[in-house]
Each structure stands twice: as structure tokens, then as C-alpha cells.
Design a protein around this motif. Structure first.
Motif, PDB file in Angstrom:
ATOM      1  N   ARG A 319       0.830  -1.207   0.000  1.00 21.15           N
ATOM      2  CA  ARG A 319       0.000   0.000   0.000  1.00 21.15           C
ATOM      3  C   ARG A 319       0.863   1.254   0.000  1.00 21.15           C
ATOM      4  O   ARG A 319       1.939   1.284   0.590  1.00 21.15           O
ATOM      5  N   ASP A 320       0.366   2.251  -0.670  1.00 21.05           N
ATOM      6  CA  ASP A 320       1.008   3.559  -0.671  1.00 21.05           C
ATOM      7  C   ASP A 320       0.782   4.214   0.685  1.00 21.05           C
ATOM      8  O   ASP A 320      -0.365   4.357   1.130  1.00 21.05           O
ATOM      9  N   THR A 321       1.846   4.598   1.357  1.00 22.68           N
ATOM     10  CA  THR A 321       1.730   5.118   2.720  1.00 22.68           C
ATOM     11  C   THR A 321       1.011   6.461   2.777  1.00 22.68           C
ATOM     12  O   THR A 321       0.400   6.787   3.789  1.00 22.68           O
ATOM     13  N   LEU A 322       1.049   7.213   1.708  1.00 22.57           N
ATOM     14  CA  LEU A 322       0.433   8.532   1.714  1.00 22.57           C
ATOM     15  C   LEU A 322      -1.074   8.461   1.506  1.00 22.57           C
ATOM     16  O   LEU A 322      -1.855   9.057   2.248  1.00 22.57           O
ATOM     17  N   THR A 323      -1.513   7.739   0.500  1.00 28.42           N
ATOM     18  CA  THR A 323      -2.930   7.725   0.130  1.00 28.42           C
ATOM     19  C   THR A 323      -3.678   6.490   0.620  1.00 28.42           C
ATOM     20  O   THR A 323      -4.904   6.490   0.637  1.00 28.42           O
ATOM     21  N   GLY A 324      -2.943   5.443   1.001  1.00 27.56           N
ATOM     22  CA  GLY A 324      -3.593   4.198   1.385  1.00 27.56           C
ATOM     23  C   GLY A 324      -4.023   3.350   0.208  1.00 27.56           C
ATOM     24  O   GLY A 324      -4.541   2.238   0.383  1.00 27.56           O
ATOM     25  N   LEU A 325      -3.800   3.819  -1.019  1.00 28.53           N
ATOM     26  CA  LEU A 325      -4.146   3.040  -2.206  1.00 28.53           C
ATOM     27  C   LEU A 325      -3.111   1.934  -2.436  1.00 28.53           C
ATOM     28  O   LEU A 325      -1.989   1.995  -1.934  1.00 28.53           O
ATOM     29  N   PRO A 326      -3.475   0.912  -3.206  1.00 36.99           N
ATOM     30  CA  PRO A 326      -2.474  -0.067  -3.615  1.00 36.99           C
ATOM     31  C   PRO A 326      -1.303   0.622  -4.319  1.00 36.99           C
ATOM     32  O   PRO A 326      -1.483   1.625  -5.021  1.00 36.99           O
ATOM     33  N   ASN A 327      -0.092   0.057  -4.128  1.00 35.96           N
ATOM     34  CA  ASN A 327       1.089   0.642  -4.753  1.00 35.96           C
ATOM     35  C   ASN A 327       1.476  -0.131  -6.011  1.00 35.96           C
ATOM     36  O   ASN A 327       0.764  -1.042  -6.453  1.00 35.96           O
ATOM     37  N   ARG A 328       2.622   0.220  -6.585  1.00 39.63           N
ATOM     38  CA  ARG A 328       3.054  -0.403  -7.844  1.00 39.63           C
ATOM     39  C   ARG A 328       3.239  -1.909  -7.688  1.00 39.63           C
ATOM     40  O   ARG A 328       2.906  -2.683  -8.604  1.00 39.63           O
ATOM     41  N   GLN A 329       3.787  -2.356  -6.555  1.00 41.73           N
ATOM     42  CA  GLN A 329       3.998  -3.784  -6.345  1.00 41.73           C
ATOM     43  C   GLN A 329       2.677  -4.545  -6.421  1.00 41.73           C
ATOM     44  O   GLN A 329       2.577  -5.599  -7.046  1.00 41.73           O
ATOM     45  N   TRP A 330       1.659  -4.008  -5.769  1.00 43.14           N
ATOM     46  CA  TRP A 330       0.352  -4.656  -5.808  1.00 43.14           C
ATOM     47  C   TRP A 330      -0.212  -4.638  -7.222  1.00 43.14           C
ATOM     48  O   TRP A 330      -0.810  -5.621  -7.692  1.00 43.14           O
ATOM     49  N   VAL A 331      -0.009  -3.552  -7.933  1.00 43.70           N
ATOM     50  CA  VAL A 331      -0.479  -3.467  -9.310  1.00 43.70           C
ATOM     51  C   VAL A 331       0.148  -4.568 -10.161  1.00 43.70           C
ATOM     52  O   VAL A 331      -0.537  -5.264 -10.931  1.00 43.70           O
ATOM     53  N   MET A 332       1.466  -4.749 -10.016  1.00 43.93           N
ATOM     54  CA  MET A 332       2.151  -5.757 -10.830  1.00 43.93           C
ATOM     55  C   MET A 332       1.623  -7.156 -10.524  1.00 43.93           C
ATOM     56  O   MET A 332       1.467  -7.982 -11.431  1.00 43.93           O
ATOM     57  N   GLU A 333       1.334  -7.421  -9.253  1.00 41.53           N
ATOM     58  CA  GLU A 333       0.812  -8.744  -8.905  1.00 41.53           C
ATOM     59  C   GLU A 333      -0.613  -8.923  -9.427  1.00 41.53           C
ATOM     60  O   GLU A 333      -1.007 -10.031  -9.807  1.00 41.53           O
ATOM     61  N   GLU A 334      -1.391  -7.864  -9.438  1.00 41.28           N
ATOM     62  CA  GLU A 334      -2.732  -7.941 -10.017  1.00 41.28           C
ATOM     63  C   GLU A 334      -2.655  -8.247 -11.513  1.00 41.28           C
ATOM     64  O   GLU A 334      -3.454  -9.019 -12.045  1.00 41.28           O
ATOM     65  N   LEU A 335      -1.678  -7.643 -12.173  1.00 42.30           N
ATOM     66  CA  LEU A 335      -1.516  -7.906 -13.607  1.00 42.30           C
ATOM     67  C   LEU A 335      -1.028  -9.330 -13.855  1.00 42.30           C
ATOM     68  O   LEU A 335      -1.449  -9.984 -14.824  1.00 42.30           O
ATOM     69  N   GLU A 336      -0.137  -9.813 -12.996  1.00 38.73           N
ATOM     70  CA  GLU A 336       0.294 -11.212 -13.110  1.00 38.73           C
ATOM     71  C   GLU A 336      -0.902 -12.144 -12.910  1.00 38.73           C
ATOM     72  O   GLU A 336      -1.029 -13.164 -13.601  1.00 38.73           O
ATOM     73  N   GLN A 337      -1.758 -11.788 -11.961  1.00 39.14           N
ATOM     74  CA  GLN A 337      -2.960 -12.586 -11.727  1.00 39.14           C
ATOM     75  C   GLN A 337      -3.858 -12.559 -12.953  1.00 39.14           C
ATOM     76  O   GLN A 337      -4.496 -13.561 -13.298  1.00 39.14           O
ATOM     77  N   LEU A 338      -3.907 -11.440 -13.612  1.00 36.85           N
ATOM     78  CA  LEU A 338      -4.710 -11.317 -14.824  1.00 36.85           C
ATOM     79  C   LEU A 338      -4.215 -12.300 -15.882  1.00 36.85           C
ATOM     80  O   LEU A 338      -5.010 -12.971 -16.544  1.00 36.85           O
ATOM     81  N   ASP A 339      -2.919 -12.390 -16.029  1.00 33.70           N
ATOM     82  CA  ASP A 339      -2.350 -13.363 -16.972  1.00 33.70           C
ATOM     83  C   ASP A 339      -2.714 -14.783 -16.574  1.00 33.70           C
ATOM     84  O   ASP A 339      -3.110 -15.608 -17.406  1.00 33.70           O
ATOM     85  N   ALA A 340      -2.547 -15.080 -15.274  1.00 30.45           N
ATOM     86  CA  ALA A 340      -2.767 -16.445 -14.801  1.00 30.45           C
ATOM     87  C   ALA A 340      -4.220 -16.867 -14.954  1.00 30.45           C
ATOM     88  O   ALA A 340      -4.518 -18.042 -15.164  1.00 30.45           O
ATOM     89  N   GLU A 341      -5.161 -15.924 -14.849  1.00 28.52           N
ATOM     90  CA  GLU A 341      -6.577 -16.249 -14.882  1.00 28.52           C
ATOM     91  C   GLU A 341      -7.193 -16.141 -16.269  1.00 28.52           C
ATOM     92  O   GLU A 341      -8.380 -16.432 -16.432  1.00 28.52           O
ATOM     93  N   PHE A 342      -6.399 -15.774 -17.248  1.00 26.53           N
ATOM     94  CA  PHE A 342      -7.002 -15.524 -18.562  1.00 26.53           C
ATOM     95  C   PHE A 342      -7.632 -16.790 -19.135  1.00 26.53           C
ATOM     96  O   PHE A 342      -8.783 -16.777 -19.582  1.00 26.53           O
ATOM     97  N   ASN A 343      -6.902 -17.898 -19.104  1.00 21.36           N
ATOM     98  CA  ASN A 343      -7.421 -19.122 -19.698  1.00 21.36           C
ATOM     99  C   ASN A 343      -8.636 -19.645 -18.956  1.00 21.36           C
ATOM    100  O   ASN A 343      -9.547 -20.217 -19.552  1.00 21.36           O
ATOM    101  N   ARG A 344      -8.647 -19.449 -17.639  1.00 20.19           N
ATOM    102  CA  ARG A 344      -9.748 -19.997 -16.852  1.00 20.19           C
ATOM    103  C   ARG A 344     -10.995 -19.127 -16.939  1.00 20.19           C
ATOM    104  O   ARG A 344     -12.108 -19.625 -17.087  1.00 20.19           O
ATOM    105  N   HIS A 345     -10.847 -17.818 -16.814  1.00 19.31           N
ATOM    106  CA  HIS A 345     -11.998 -16.924 -16.757  1.00 19.31           C
ATOM    107  C   HIS A 345     -12.197 -16.111 -18.040  1.00 19.31           C
ATOM    108  O   HIS A 345     -13.181 -15.386 -18.147  1.00 19.31           O
ATOM    109  N   ARG A 346     -11.251 -16.211 -18.971  1.00 22.01           N
ATOM    110  CA  ARG A 346     -11.311 -15.367 -20.171  1.00 22.01           C
ATOM    111  C   ARG A 346     -11.465 -13.908 -19.765  1.00 22.01           C
ATOM    112  O   ARG A 346     -12.272 -13.159 -20.326  1.00 22.01           O
ATOM    113  N   ARG A 347     -10.715 -13.528 -18.753  1.00 20.30           N
ATOM    114  CA  ARG A 347     -10.830 -12.168 -18.217  1.00 20.30           C
ATOM    115  C   ARG A 347     -10.106 -11.189 -19.135  1.00 20.30           C
ATOM    116  O   ARG A 347      -8.992 -11.452 -19.578  1.00 20.30           O
ATOM    117  N   VAL A 348     -10.748 -10.090 -19.398  1.00 14.08           N
ATOM    118  CA  VAL A 348     -10.166  -9.030 -20.219  1.00 14.08           C
ATOM    119  C   VAL A 348     -10.150  -7.763 -19.377  1.00 14.08           C
ATOM    120  O   VAL A 348     -10.820  -7.667 -18.346  1.00 14.08           O
TER     121      VAL A 348
END
Length: 767
Positions: A319-348
Motif C-alpha cells: 500500500r502507498d503510505t500517503l494515500t492508502g491506495l495499492p502501490n506499484r507492487q500490488w499493481v504488478m501482482e494484479e496484472l500477473e494474476q490477470l495473466d494467470a486467470e485468462f485461460n480460466r476466466h477469459r478475463r479481459v
């Protein structure tokens, strides 16, 4: 003085007995009835006994087990008539004429027998009450322990334990308190249960030296020992609470000390409406319950502390300490999850890269405190503008990101003729709302700040099949938007167009390649790490171009799948590989072939027939083939995959899960699948031995495989250090550039025929 019931059919006899028994109380009664008042001894003649016999039997049953002695006055000729009743209904007889001395002795003996039976009854009653209370205490302990095990927080734990105490007992009131370290050393009631609510509200307990500290609760806290008040009316220590206890019907109590932690003491107080309630056994069991409650509190606090530390560590990392929003690290893991789930959920998805216009000017001129507050307000506004399901993050500085994800089941996708256009439209609407929102002024005290936002948008998988590239593509588009002036957004259309043209060209080339049978099988050895022998060779697809250049599957496999050409090209690979294996096995009879099955091939109804036909044609056993199925492809339809693998296994084929560790197959599923081997994905090898997480993951997979009786093939071995680690971890098989790169069938035959090698690697097996 005993109470005697005397009844004779001859009044003279009764008068004589009354005179002889003047020291005792003679109960009066109507003729033919027992007195209503309980008596200690009945003295009857035979006629009165026979008349009252049934009434005596009923009275005896009512008083049992206490004895109700009966003495009968008989004439000498009547003794035989009552012989069988002696000891049961008649306890003594006296034959006329009897002396006063004899009569007095007999009566005294019967009265002593009566007193003894009453004492035994009292003891039995006390023992039974103690047994009942102890049994109830055991049930309370068992139920309380179960509550302790299931406690979610301290308040819920206390209330559940106290409610259980009341429900399973006859206690009038129970409460748990904490010893406070305030000036009065007061005891705070944390939770209570029972009917005497007003008693709790008016209760005043301390744990120092004044009179309000001398009751069981205060003394239990100070000494760490349980204290029992047997009777409120006689115990001088509870005098300050006597009137309150009388008002609420409380006669006895017990206080059990609690220890919630170091220097954190408490007490469990239990009240009864009867005096002398708490036996030693019951107090001992309540002590055990209190100890378990203390342990439950300590466990909850330890859990909460660990959870708090985990939360702090996780927030620090993600988390970003200033705003409390997810930070770049969390974003990258969300994108990795997007790749991993594409075949199963056809997520776009769509990524909106947001850069603030005018922020640097405000931050430099008014200082970081104002700038930080402004960024906090921007984060709040972005969250309000985005959909509830959107992922809003801060990348750093004045850069923010919004990830919009859609499943194929979402209306925006399922009802659209062109899903890509539908996603683009949704992203554009959000970008419009966002840029309008950012144009509204921000107020900070008396100051009013004006910002703008430039937004770049990239689409997945239209722009890229690697979600991690989405940020870079959206960033490029954002700069195009910024060049148009503040408050604009742009799509990453240029790259999309180029990629579409390239893809169209590739599709045409693949159609021509399938028609021309331009796919060739190359092979890479799989080594037994323990012996160094080549046990399998994996068949790998290569596209041979007219100019002789070779292309690996990474460049065309997905397009083959999308066009449906994978079935034809896979059939070509199968025929070529089986033919080549048959010729090799004349020289190396134990050599086996490992072959990948695509998700499209898995759903071919005649695949098993094709395989068996091919084996029969080349005189190969089913055990000569190991069929590899990727973990990701299994997730498309796990039930159907299981059925298909069961069918393959039943025909004798060996089954391996390829790219293991990159998908989401559960352990329970893995246990039920007819799988022989796991192939660990190369991505885990890349970090070995430097990356601790990769090392731990590989070791965990090996341990899990051992417990499931599976063998492991480690892919992507490129260094001696990696091989050493795998050997020490007892990995069974290895594959990678360290042993050999993929090669043509001719080169592999040369490799296998190296002088003196006989299917061994040119590398020394690990000890």
C-alpha cells in the motif's frame, strides 16, 4: 424425645404402653389411619398392623431409603404368623407379657436403628448432590472449553463462556472482571450472564486493602487462589455486599483468579441462590475452566498481534503510505494474476494511466505538505469516480492507475458483438468522468487548487497478451494525450494496429505451413539426475521456414490454438514423433517419448483412438509415451479433464502435469488425478540458487510430490549449481540447456550414440 405412633385394638394395652413410654411423644390418630406427622417408631398389635399394613407400605416407600421401624405386640400363639415379615415389614416383636425394662430396651434399639438410617440418608443425599454438581461442572468444563476453542474475540469469548455456565447449571449469576490499575484498584466487569442484572450494576469490588477488597473476588485477584463464600449470612468478609445479596437472593459464591497476561489479572465470579453450594471437586473443575479461558485470551491476543504485524508488513509492501491506495507492487501482482486467470476466466481488462497536470507547480511552490494533502484528495476523488469493482492504485509521484477487469460472463462482454470495442467504450466513459472530475477545484483550507489529468488507455489482451506490458503501453498513450493538452485521453491504438497486422500475417503463414507439412519435431533429453541416463526425450514443435530458419512455439502456438490448426499440426507431430521413437528403440529399447497435448487436443473425441492406432502402427507399447498436460489447460474444465486423464491412464499411458506451479490446481484435485509426474516450470529454476523464495517453492513441490508418490521433472536447468540443488533435494529428473538444447532427430541420435555414453549425459551424475 422420640415421636411414637402407638395403636392397639385393645384399649387397655394401649394405656399400659402409653404409661410405660411417657418420656416419648405419643402421636394421636384416628382409628385405622396413620398420623399425618412423621414418626420415629410404630408400636402395634397384630390386628392394628394388619389393618394398617398397606398404609405402612406406602409410607415406607415415600421415606425410603430412610428406615421406618415397626414393632408388633403379639401373643405367644401369633408369632408364627409374622415370621416371614420380620426384617422387611416388621423390625421387632414383643410377646405378652413383657417387662417394662425389656420393652424400653427394644424401643431404644429401634430408635437408634431409625436414627442411623436417617444419618445414612443424609450422607447419601449429600453424596448425590455432590455427584450431580460435579457431573454438571464436568459438562460446564467441556462446553466451556469448546467455546474457548471457537472464540473470535475476547468479548465474544467471555459472553459465550458465561452463557454456557448459566445454561448448564443452576447458578444465579456469573461475571468476568479485570483488575484495573487505577487509584482505587477497582475491578471492571467485562461480561456477565444471569438474572441479577441490578446486582451487577450496583456491585463495587476492589483488590486493594479496604473493605470492598475483602470479598472472594478481590482476594482471588490479590492471592491468585480461589475463594469460596459458603454463606453470605454468616461470612464476615462479605458484609459490605450482604444487603445487596439478600435483595437478589444470593447465598453463596466462588471467585476463581484469571491471568490474561503478564500484570493483567482478572476474576471469574459465580453466585448461587443456595448456601454451601460449591464442593471442592466443583471448584477444582471451575479452576480448570478459568485456566482455559485465560489461555484462550492469551491465544486470541497472540493471534491478533500476529495478524496486526502481518497487516502492517503487508500494507508496507503493498500500500502507498500517503494515500492508502495499492502501490506499484500490488499493481504488478494484479496484472500477473490477470495473466494467470485468462485461460480460466477469459478475463479481459483496460488500464487507465492517470498523470496529474499542474501538480508539480503546486508542490514546488506551496511545499510537500500541501502537495501530500492534494494527492490524498486526488486518491479519494479517483476512488469515487471509478466503479466499485475497479482497482485504483498510486504508482508514485503524481501518477495513478485504474485497472478495469471484465469476465466473459459480464453483460458488457457477453452481449457485445465486438468485446474489444465494448471494453474500449467503457474505459473511455470512465476516462471522460475522470478528466471532468479532476477539473473541479480542490480546497485546502482557504486555498483553492486547480489540476487536470491526462489519461492513457491500454487494452488486454487486444494490445498485449502480457498484462505486465499494459502499464508501459498506457504510459505511452498518456504522453500522446498530454501532448494534446490537459484533460484529454488517448488509446494505445498504434501498437494495436501493428500487432493486428502481424497477427494476420502469422495466421496466413501458419495455414500455408500446415498445408505444406512444414512443422518438424525436435527433441530435448530428460535426464535421470541420480544416474545421468536419458530416460525420456520430449518432442517439441518447430516451424521450418522456406529459407531454412526455425521458429519456436512461443511465436506461433497461441495463434495455432486460436485458428484451430493445432489439431492438424499436433497430429503431424504425433505421427512423426512415434515413427522416430520406433526407430530409436531398436537401438535404445528403454527410451520413452514425452509429448505435449494442447487444450484443443484434449477435447478431441477420437484422440485416444488416434494414439492407440499410432502405437499399433509402430509396434509401441502405451508405456512408451508420457503425455504432458499443462496445469493451465486443466483449469478450463477440471471435471472433463479428470475424466479424460482417467481414460488415458486406464489405457496405460503415463501422465505428467506440465508447467506445474504456474496454475491453480488444488492439492485435493492433484491427489485424485491419475498423474505420474510433475514438471516444474522453468520460472522456478531461474532464481535458483540465489532467490530464496524460488528455492523454497521448489523444495515444497518436491516434498509434496513425495507425499503424493509422484516423480518430479525440473525444467530449465542451465547451471551446475541448479543441478546440485535439485540433486540434494532428491529431484528425480531434469531437463534443460545444461544437458542439451532441443535438437533435430538426427542430432539427437548422434547425442545418444556418443561413444561410451549409452544414453548417459555428458555431465557427471550428482552424488
Amino acid at each position: 424425645m422420640a415421636r411414637l405412633f402407638v395403636s392397639f385394638s385393645q384399649p387397655g394395652n394401649e394405656r399400659v404402653f402409653r404409661e410405660a413410654l411417657s418420656q416419648h411423644q405419643i402421636l394421636e390418630t384416628q382409628q385405622g389411619q396413620l398420623p399425618d406427622t412423621l414418626f420415629d417408631l410404630a408400636i402395634l398389635d397384630l390386628a392394628s398392623f394388619l389393618r394398617l399394613r398397606e398404609s405402612l407400605r406406602e409410607r415406607r416407600q415415600t421415606l425410603s431409603p430412610a428406615l421406618m421401624p415397626v414393632m408388633v405386640l403379639l401373643q405367644q400363639a401369633q408369632t408364627t404368623r409374622v415370621r416371614e415379615l420380620l426384617g422387611s415389614e416388621i423390625h421387632d416383636i414383643t410377646v405378652k407379657p413383657s417387662s417394662r425394662v425389656e420393652l424400653s430396651a427394644r424401643i431404644d434399639n429401634l430408635l437408634k436403628l431409625h436414627d442411623l438410617s436417617r444419618q445414612q440418608q443424609v450422607q447419601l443425599d449429600f453424596a448425590e448432590r455432590s455427584r450431580v454438581r460435579t457431573d454438571r461442572a464436568y459438562r460446564v468444563l467441556a462446553a466451556g472449553n469448546e467455546v474457548v476453542l471457537r472464540g473470535e474475540d475476547e468479548t465474544q469469548l467471555f459472553r459465550s463462556v458465561l452463557d454456557t455456565l448459566i445454561r448448564l447449571s443452576d447458578y444465579a449469576l456469573v461475571w468476568i472482571g479485570r483488575a484495573k490499575n487505577d487509584d482505587n484498584r477497582s475491578v471492571e466487569v467485562l461480561a456477565w450472564s444471569g438474572d441479577a442484572q441490578e446486582y451487577i450494576h450496583n456491585l463495587q469490588v476492589r483488590w486493594q486493602e479496604d473493605r470492598f477488597s475483602q470479598g472472594p473476588a478481590g482476594r482471588a485477584i490479590k492471592t491468585g487462589m480461589p475463594f469460596v463464600c459458603e454463606d453470605v449470612e454468616t461470612d464476615a468478609m462479605v458484609r459490605p455486599w450482604r444487603s445487596l445479596a439478600r435483595e437478589h437472593g444470593i447465598r453463596s459464591s466462588v471467585a476463581i483468579p484469571l491471568a490474561f497476561g503478564e500484570n493483567d489479572l482478572g476474576v471469574l465470579a459465580i453466585y448461587s441462590a443456595r448456601p454451601h453450594t460449591f464442593t471442592d471437586d466443583e471448584v477444582s473443575l471451575l479452576e480448570r475452566l478459568a485456566a482455559n479461558v485465560s489461555f484462550g485470551v492469551e491465544t486470541l491476543r497472540m493471534r491478533d498481534h500476529l495478524q496486526e504485524q502481518r497487516t502492517l508488513a503487508w500494507n508496507s509492501a503493498y500500500r502507498d503510505t500517503l494515500t492508502g491506495l495499492p502501490n506499484r507492487q500490488w499493481v504488478m501482482e494484479e496484472l500477473e494474476q490477470l495473466d494467470a486467470e485468462f485461460n480460466r476466466h477469459r478475463r479481459v481488462a483496460a488500464v487507465l494511466f492517470v498523470d496529474l497536470d499542474g501538480f508539480k507547480r503546486i508542490n514546488d511552490s506551496l511545499g510537500h505538505e500541501v502537495g501530500d494533502q492534494l494527492l490524498h484528495d486526488v486518491a479519494k476523488r479517483l476512488t469515487q469516480v471509478a466503479r466499485a469493482e475497479d482497482f485504483v492504485a498510486r504508482l508514485g509521484g503524481d501518477e495513478f492507475l485504474i485497472l478495469m477487469r471484465f469476465d466473459e460472463s459480464d453483460d458488457i462482454i457477453s452481449q457485445a458483438a465486438d468485446p474489444t470495442a465494448a471494453i474500449a467504450e467503457a474505459a473511455a466513459h470512465l476516462a471522460e468522468r475522470l478528466t471532468r472530475s479532476m477539473k473541479q477545484p480542490f480546497h485546502h483550507g482557504a486555498l483553492e487548487h486547480h489540476l487536470g489529468a491526462s489519461v492513457g488507455i491500454s487494452l488486454y489482451p487486444a494490445d498485449t497478451t502480457r498484462a505486465s506490458d499494459l502499464i508501459n503501453f498506457a504510459d505511452i498513450a498518456m504522453y500522446e494525450a498530454k501532448s494534446a493538452g490537459s484533460g484529454h485521453f488517448r488509446f494505445y491504438y498504434t501498437e494495436l494496429s501493428v500487432r493486428n497486422r502481424h497477427k494476420l500475417t502469422l495466421k496466413n503463414n501458419l495455414h500455408r505451413a500446415v498445408d505444406a507439412n512444414a512443422f518438424d519435431a525436435w527433441y530435448q533429453p530428460i535426464i535421470d539426475i541420480r544416474t545421468g541416463k536419458v530416460v525420456y526425450v520430449e518432442a517439441l514443435m518447430r516451424l521450418i521456414h522456406p529459407d531454412g530458419t526455425v521458429t519456436t512455439p512461443g511465436h506461433f502456438l497461441q495463434t495455432l490454438e486460436e485458428t484451430g490448426l493445432i489439431s492438424r499440426s499436433g497430429q503431424m507431430m504425433l505421427e512423426q514423433a512415434c515413427s522416430t521413437l520406433a526407430s530409436w528403440r531398436t537401438l535404445f529399447p528403454e527410451l520413452r517419448l514425452s509429448l505435449n497435448l494442447s487444450v484443443n487436443q484434449l477435447w478431441q473425441a477420437d484422440l485416444i483412438d488416434q494414439l492407440e492406432q499410432m502405437l499399433a502402427q509402430h509396434h509401441l507399447p502405451a508405456s512408451a509415451l508420457m503425455l504432458e498436460v499443462t496445469e493451465g489447460s486443466m483449469m478450463t474444465d477440471i471435471v472433463k479433464t479428470e475424466q479424460f486423464l482417467e481414460a488415458l491412464h486406464g489405457r496405460g499411458f503415463e501422465i505428467a502435469i506440465d508447467d506445474f506451479g504456474t496454475g491453480y490446481s488444488s492439492l485435493s484435485r492433484l491427489r485424485s488425478l491419475p498423474v505420474n509426474k510433475l514438471k516444474v516450470d522453468k520460472s522456478f529454476m531461474d532464481g535458483i540458487p540465489r532467490d530464496r523464495k524460488s528455492m523454497e517453492m521448489v523444495r515444497a513441490i518436491l516434498q509434496m510430490a513425495t507425499s503424493l508418490d509422484l516423480e518430479v521433472v525440473a525444467e530449465g536447468i542451465e547451471t551446475e549449481d541448479q543441478l546440485q540443488v535439485l540433486a540434494e533435494a532428491d529431484c528425480h529428473f531434469g531437463q534443460g540447456f545444461l544437458f542439451a538444447r532441443p535438437m533435430s532427430s538426427e542430432d539427437l541420435l548422434t547425442y545418444l550414440s556418443l561413444p561410451g555414453k549409452e544414453q548417459t549425459t555428458p555431465y557427471r551424475p550428482m552424488a
